[in-house]
Structures are given as C-alpha cells and as structure tokens.
Design a protein around this motif. Structure first.
Motif, PDB file in Angstrom:
ATOM      1  N   PHE A   1      -0.181   6.588   2.320  1.00  0.00           N
ATOM      2  CA  PHE A   1      -1.640   7.042   2.703  1.00  0.00           C
ATOM      3  C   PHE A   1      -1.690   8.211   3.724  1.00  0.00           C
ATOM      4  O   PHE A   1      -2.632   8.206   4.581  1.00  0.00           O
ATOM      5  CB  PHE A   1      -2.357   5.586   3.546  1.00  0.00           C
ATOM      6  CG  PHE A   1      -3.334   4.948   2.486  1.00  0.00           C
ATOM      7  CD1 PHE A   1      -4.548   4.888   2.725  1.00  0.00           C
ATOM      8  CD2 PHE A   1      -2.792   4.373   1.374  1.00  0.00           C
ATOM      9  CE1 PHE A   1      -5.396   4.151   2.014  1.00  0.00           C
ATOM     10  CE2 PHE A   1      -3.706   3.743   0.379  1.00  0.00           C
ATOM     11  CZ  PHE A   1      -5.091   3.683   0.999  1.00  0.00           C
TER      12      PHE A   1
ATOM     13  N   THR B   1       0.867  -1.249   0.067  1.00  0.00           N
ATOM     14  CA  THR B   1      -0.095   0.143  -0.112  1.00  0.00           C
ATOM     15  C   THR B   1       0.915   1.323  -0.034  1.00  0.00           C
ATOM     16  O   THR B   1       1.997   1.083   0.660  1.00  0.00           O
ATOM     17  CB  THR B   1      -0.992  -0.079   1.177  1.00  0.00           C
ATOM     18  OG1 THR B   1      -0.003   0.180   2.417  1.00  0.00           O
ATOM     19  CG2 THR B   1      -1.707  -1.231   1.308  1.00  0.00           C
TER      20      THR B   1
ATOM     21  N   GLU C   1      -4.947  10.352   3.833  1.00  0.00           N
ATOM     22  CA  GLU C   1      -5.986   9.352   4.521  1.00  0.00           C
ATOM     23  C   GLU C   1      -5.841   9.012   6.164  1.00  0.00           C
ATOM     24  O   GLU C   1      -6.927   9.340   6.942  1.00  0.00           O
ATOM     25  CB  GLU C   1      -6.240   7.895   3.929  1.00  0.00           C
ATOM     26  CG  GLU C   1      -6.636   7.973   2.483  1.00  0.00           C
ATOM     27  CD  GLU C   1      -5.516   8.502   1.467  1.00  0.00           C
ATOM     28  OE1 GLU C   1      -5.843   8.190   0.196  1.00  0.00           O
ATOM     29  OE2 GLU C   1      -4.491   8.715   1.703  1.00  0.00           O
TER      30      GLU C   1
ATOM     31  N   TRP D   1     -11.386   3.123  -0.195  1.00  0.00           N
ATOM     32  CA  TRP D   1     -11.170   3.742   1.005  1.00  0.00           C
ATOM     33  C   TRP D   1     -12.207   4.810   1.472  1.00  0.00           C
ATOM     34  O   TRP D   1     -12.575   4.712   2.443  1.00  0.00           O
ATOM     35  CB  TRP D   1      -9.835   4.380   0.927  1.00  0.00           C
ATOM     36  CG  TRP D   1      -9.172   4.915   2.393  1.00  0.00           C
ATOM     37  CD1 TRP D   1      -8.538   4.306   3.480  1.00  0.00           C
ATOM     38  CD2 TRP D   1      -9.561   5.956   2.953  1.00  0.00           C
ATOM     39  NE1 TRP D   1      -8.695   4.922   4.562  1.00  0.00           N
ATOM     40  CE2 TRP D   1      -9.088   6.105   4.314  1.00  0.00           C
ATOM     41  CE3 TRP D   1     -10.344   7.319   2.538  1.00  0.00           C
ATOM     42  CZ2 TRP D   1      -9.162   7.553   5.301  1.00  0.00           C
ATOM     43  CZ3 TRP D   1     -10.469   8.452   3.434  1.00  0.00           C
ATOM     44  CH2 TRP D   1      -9.825   8.455   4.791  1.00  0.00           C
TER      45      TRP D   1
ATOM     46  N   TRP E   1      -4.525  -1.715   4.432  1.00  0.00           N
ATOM     47  CA  TRP E   1      -5.122  -0.870   5.290  1.00  0.00           C
ATOM     48  C   TRP E   1      -6.485  -1.650   5.596  1.00  0.00           C
ATOM     49  O   TRP E   1      -7.010  -2.349   4.731  1.00  0.00           O
ATOM     50  CB  TRP E   1      -5.263   0.584   4.890  1.00  0.00           C
ATOM     51  CG  TRP E   1      -5.863   0.602   3.454  1.00  0.00           C
ATOM     52  CD1 TRP E   1      -5.503   0.611   2.279  1.00  0.00           C
ATOM     53  CD2 TRP E   1      -7.208   0.500   3.059  1.00  0.00           C
ATOM     54  NE1 TRP E   1      -6.196   0.545   1.108  1.00  0.00           N
ATOM     55  CE2 TRP E   1      -7.594   0.729   1.730  1.00  0.00           C
ATOM     56  CE3 TRP E   1      -8.428   0.488   3.953  1.00  0.00           C
ATOM     57  CZ2 TRP E   1      -8.718   0.763   1.220  1.00  0.00           C
ATOM     58  CZ3 TRP E   1      -9.710   0.514   3.410  1.00  0.00           C
ATOM     59  CH2 TRP E   1      -9.929   0.349   2.031  1.00  0.00           C
TER      60      TRP E   1
ATOM     61  N   TRP F   1      -2.895   0.852   9.249  1.00  0.00           N
ATOM     62  CA  TRP F   1      -2.367   0.677   8.259  1.00  0.00           C
ATOM     63  C   TRP F   1      -1.190  -0.262   8.414  1.00  0.00           C
ATOM     64  O   TRP F   1      -0.312   0.053   9.243  1.00  0.00           O
ATOM     65  CB  TRP F   1      -2.086   2.067   7.640  1.00  0.00           C
ATOM     66  CG  TRP F   1      -1.193   2.247   6.278  1.00  0.00           C
ATOM     67  CD1 TRP F   1      -1.282   2.441   5.030  1.00  0.00           C
ATOM     68  CD2 TRP F   1       0.297   2.213   6.619  1.00  0.00           C
ATOM     69  NE1 TRP F   1      -0.224   2.300   4.465  1.00  0.00           N
ATOM     70  CE2 TRP F   1       0.904   2.364   5.172  1.00  0.00           C
ATOM     71  CE3 TRP F   1       1.399   2.116   7.449  1.00  0.00           C
ATOM     72  CZ2 TRP F   1       2.253   2.276   4.957  1.00  0.00           C
ATOM     73  CZ3 TRP F   1       2.850   2.213   7.259  1.00  0.00           C
ATOM     74  CH2 TRP F   1       3.172   2.259   5.892  1.00  0.00           C
TER      75      TRP F   1
ATOM     76  N   ASN G   1     -11.841  -3.548   4.231  1.00  0.00           N
ATOM     77  CA  ASN G   1     -11.109  -3.052   2.942  1.00  0.00           C
ATOM     78  C   ASN G   1     -11.965  -3.703   1.925  1.00  0.00           C
ATOM     79  O   ASN G   1     -11.465  -4.756   1.257  1.00  0.00           O
ATOM     80  CB  ASN G   1      -9.620  -3.609   2.916  1.00  0.00           C
ATOM     81  CG  ASN G   1      -8.772  -2.881   1.994  1.00  0.00           C
ATOM     82  OD1 ASN G   1      -9.406  -2.616   0.968  1.00  0.00           O
ATOM     83  ND2 ASN G   1      -7.495  -2.951   2.172  1.00  0.00           N
TER      84      ASN G   1
ATOM     85  N   MET H   1      -8.960   2.803  12.258  1.00  0.00           N
ATOM     86  CA  MET H   1      -7.978   2.678  11.099  1.00  0.00           C
ATOM     87  C   MET H   1      -6.706   2.160  11.244  1.00  0.00           C
ATOM     88  O   MET H   1      -6.051   2.554  12.311  1.00  0.00           O
ATOM     89  CB  MET H   1      -8.109   3.880  10.415  1.00  0.00           C
ATOM     90  CG  MET H   1      -7.287   3.645   8.683  1.00  0.00           C
ATOM     91  SD  MET H   1      -7.003   5.284   8.087  1.00  0.00           S
ATOM     92  CE  MET H   1      -5.893   4.739   6.671  1.00  0.00           C
TER      93      MET H   1
END
Length: 293
Positions: free
Chosen positions: A5, A2, A8, A213, A141, A136, A209, A134
């Motif tokens: 982010f 990923t 985010e 997102w 994520w 990650w 997921n 959340m």
C-alpha cells in the motif's frame, strides 16, 4: 494479508499535511481579524519524533501550536506518520479489538493522520476536536476519525450548524451514515465517571474498511474538509461576545471534563504514549488552564 500500500500511504500522508496547512492558514486569518493590543497569535512549528524500542527511527511529524492568541488560548494542529512494530500490549489489544490474531506473528504497522484541538479565549466560543487517520498492518488497513464540539456555554444554533456540516460530509457516502457516526460519537465521547458527555457531540468512526480504499479515503477527506465550514463560523461569531468572571469559571470547569476524558479514556492518547511517540505531541490536546472542585 494486505499489500504494501505504499502509493496509498503516500497519498494519505500528503493529504493530512495539506489539511493541516489549510486549517493553520484559516486560523491565522481569524487571529488577524480579532482586535487587541497584543500582536495576533502565531503558530510555533516543531518536528516530533518517535523512537523504536531499539533506538531506531520510527517516524514522527510536526506540532503546530499557538498559545496565548487573541482568539485561541491554545490550539494545536498536529500531523504524524509513524511506523515500526507494535509492543506486546498493543499487539494483544489490537488482536482482540480488531480481530487480527496474526499481529503477534507479524506486528508491523504504519499510521498517519492529523489531530486538532482548540481551546478558546472567549468562554462563549466552543472548544473543538478533530482528527482523521489511516492505519496499516500486514493484515488489514482502516481509516478513522471525526470531529466533536465542546462548548462550555451552549448555543442550540451553534450545535445545529456543526451537526449539519458533519451530516453534509456523510450524506454522499450513504443516507444512514451520519446517524450511525453520530451515535458512535455519543457513545465514544461519553465520560462514565461523570455520567455525561464531554460536549454536544459530532461524528466518530474507527476500523473503516469497506474493501474499497478509494471510497473510504474519500469519506475521510470529506470529514476533514468539513471541519472549517463547521467550526470557523462559530468561532468567528462568538470571538467578541462579552464575557465575565463567571463565564470564565464555567469554561475552566468544563475544561476539567475535557482533560479527564483525554487522560483516562481517549484511545489516541493511550496508543501514542504506549508506542513511544513524542509525549508533548500526544498531550497537545490538554487545555492550558482548567479547574476542579
């Protein structure tokens, strides 16, 4: 893999903080409306920290806790944003449960969320739990969270109201989602050694997921925003219901179930303690008083 982010992550952490602020404001208002000789309860706010194994800063958050209020015997609304590298046990568990074998090669993580538990003065007012978060890693994520109601004296209409608000939050995200998340909560909040649930349920999800997102974050926002409409009317309605010593005894014994579950089975408790987060913040969920026979 990923991407970083960062945008985010910032957006999610800011929203969890805003939700905390909204809930604290609403709970302060409920306290102020309750008559009593003592002053209304106040939230005490203190910073929490997480230290990595090498002693370096690894994030933290804030504990907002009210003790001995007119309505709330103890309520905590915590937020945290933590980061670093997962220890070997956490790497292994995550690789097995999440299907992320790359965790051993690159065990970095970042997590942010809000966690709330309220234990009430009046035994007729239900205890409640809510969290959204959340998570990650460089490999994936996901979002998780939910809310469940824990009355020691059950009222069918209260249960129906709470579940209706949870369903209202889920319905825009798919007609079958509420039933799925309700069943997940029924399984997750079950106490095997007591052969019973710890309350009357709610919704729960993890590992969310879908590849979108924005959509998954919107579900998490809707679940968090549903908390006050689901819980506050119940607390407001039951806060002045007359109660006696037998009711209080029932409440304290039911709190024993809650403590057993959180210490033995709850994933968040295990993760927080294993990754070095402030133990007072991790164990904020425990009731101030409980009873066992």
């Amino acid at each position: 893999m990923t991407e970083n982010f960062q945008e985010e992550k910032t957006q999610a952490a800011a929203w969890f903080r805003q939700l905390r602020d909204d809930i604290v404001t609403a709970f302060n208002g409920l306290e102020a409306r309750q008559p009593g000789p003592a002053p209304a309860g106040q939230f005490e706010v203190r910073a929490t920290t997480r230290t990595a194994g090498d002693g370096s800063d690894a994030g933290g958050g804030e504990m907002s806790v009210m003790r001995g209020g007119r309505v709330f015997e103890k309520v905590g609304v915590n937020i945290s944003t933590v980061f670093g590298t997962l220890g070997e046990r956490a790497q292994t568990a995550m690789a097995a449960r999440k299907g992320l074998p790359g965790m051993k090669e690159d065990p970095r993580f970042w997590a942010s969320g809000i966690s709330l538990v309220a234990h009430m003065q009046n035994p007729h007012a239900p205890a409640v739990h809510m969290n959204t978060r959340m998570f990650w890693t460089p490999h994936a994520w996901w979002f998780g969270g939910g809310a469940d109601l824990n009355p020691c004296i059950e009222y069918a209409e209260d249960t129906a109201h709470f579940h209706a608000e949870m369903k209202r939050a889920c319905d825009p995200h798919g007609p079958a989602l509420y039933d799925e998340l309700k069943a997940w909560a029924d399984e997750y909040f079950y106490i095997p050694h007591r052969k019973r649930a710890r309350g009357v349920g709610g919704i729960f999800y993890d590992d969310r997921n879908t590849g979108d997102w924005d959509a998954d974050f919107k579900l998490t926002q809707d679940v968090g925003a549903a908390f006050l409409p689901a819980f506050l009317p119940l607390a407001d309605k039951r806060r002045e219901t007359p109660w006696d010593d037998a009711d209080k005894d029932t409440q304290l014994r039911h709190r024993g179930l809650y403590a057993e579950y959180n210490l033995v089975y709850d994933r968040g408790t295990k993760f927080g303690l294993e990754t070095g987060h402030d133990p007072d913040a991790v164990l904020m969920s425990l009731p101030p008083m409980a009873k066992w026979y």
